[in-house]
Design an enzyme around this catalytic site. Sequence first.
Site, PDB file in Angstrom:
ATOM      1  CG  ASN A  61       0.049  -0.335   2.013  1.00 46.13           C
ATOM      2  OD1 ASN A  61       0.213  -0.657   2.377  1.00 46.13           O
ATOM      3  ND2 ASN A  61      -1.021   0.145   3.396  1.00 46.13           N
ATOM      4  CD  GLU A  63      -0.717   5.017   4.299  1.00 45.57           C
ATOM      5  OE1 GLU A  63      -1.440   6.224   5.168  1.00 45.57           O
ATOM      6  OE2 GLU A  63      -1.852   4.094   4.683  1.00 45.57           O
ATOM      7  CB  CYS A  72      -5.186  -1.092  -2.278  1.00 46.81           C
ATOM      8  SG  CYS A  72      -6.626  -0.656  -0.686  1.00 46.81           S
ATOM      9  CD  GLU A  74      -5.872  -6.026  -1.229  1.00 46.65           C
ATOM     10  OE1 GLU A  74      -4.953  -4.593  -1.419  1.00 46.65           O
ATOM     11  OE2 GLU A  74      -6.356  -6.285  -0.520  1.00 46.65           O
ATOM     12  CB  CYS A 111     -10.769  -2.964   0.599  1.00 46.58           C
ATOM     13  SG  CYS A 111     -10.909  -2.157  -0.808  1.00 46.58           S
ATOM     14  CB  CYS A 114      -8.845  -4.434  -3.433  1.00 46.90           C
ATOM     15  SG  CYS A 114      -8.021  -3.442  -2.883  1.00 46.90           S
TER      16      CYS A 114
HETATM   17  N1  THU Z   1      -5.499  -1.127   2.387  1.00 53.52           N
HETATM   18  C1  THU Z   1      -5.045  -2.021   1.103  1.00 53.52           C
HETATM   19  O1  THU Z   1      -3.747  -1.924   0.906  1.00 53.52           O
HETATM   20  N2  THU Z   1      -5.673  -3.218   0.060  1.00 53.52           N
HETATM   21  C2  THU Z   1      -7.323  -3.099   1.168  1.00 53.52           C
HETATM   22  O2  THU Z   1      -7.920  -3.904   1.459  1.00 53.52           O
HETATM   23  C3  THU Z   1      -7.628  -2.317   2.516  1.00 53.52           C
HETATM   24  C4  THU Z   1      -6.818  -1.464   2.854  1.00 53.52           C
HETATM   25  C5  THU Z   1      -4.716  -0.175   2.791  1.00 53.52           C
HETATM   26  C6  THU Z   1      -5.308   1.257   2.413  1.00 53.52           C
HETATM   27  C7  THU Z   1      -4.333   1.854   2.966  1.00 53.52           C
HETATM   28  O3  THU Z   1      -3.060   2.389   2.739  1.00 53.52           O
HETATM   29  C8  THU Z   1      -4.680   1.564   5.042  1.00 53.52           C
HETATM   30  O4  THU Z   1      -4.858  -0.174   4.210  1.00 53.52           O
HETATM   31  C9  THU Z   1      -5.695   1.615   5.782  1.00 53.52           C
HETATM   32  O5  THU Z   1      -6.386   1.919   4.714  1.00 53.52           O
END
Ligand code: THU
Length: 159
Positions: A61, A63, A72, A74, A111, A114
């Site tokens: 991930n 940010e 994300c 994935e 999520c 994804c």
């Molecule tokens: N996140 C993912 O990388 N994948 C997911 O399926 C859910 C959330 C990340 C996004 C963000 O950087 C952190 O998790 C908190 O939401």
Amino acid sequence: MKKEIKAEITVYETTHELPGAEQKLLAAAKNALGKSYSKYSNFQVGAAVLLENGHIINGANQENAAYPLCLCAERVALAAASSQYPESPVTAIAVTVRNPKHKIDTPAAPCGACRQVMSETEDRYNRKMKVLLQGEEGEIYELASAKDLLPLYFTGDYL
Ligand code: THU
């Protein structure tokens, strides 16, 4: 009339129970945790996708101070795979997480966004994508298809 939706999950107690190729994929996802750029949530997500051509592509991930721009793991992995090997179907994805505040010992579910992208990837290559999910430790969930996570999915057929 009622319709029933069912999804089957294979549960492995430890990584040692997984077939070799899946152990390797999950290890790649864990390795990707270290590449997470997550200074706002401090929540690390690592993903690894296995391609039919044998390559494993990682994602973590990423940010941003403008929160909605966070990517994300994935989708980072799937976009990287599609950018490098667009002709090669994706056969599996492994996802793992790490929260420095407390150990996560249950599998981490991707999520909704994804799941939709994973579903599109299956449609694109007309191939099911095996899904492996693990927390930082503990049992591993295996699903035969991304659509088991998103039974009522949106597809390009509607358009
Ligand atoms: N996140 C993912 O990388 N994948 C997911 O399926 C859910 C959330 C990340 C996004 C963000 O950087 C952190 O998790 C908190 O939401």
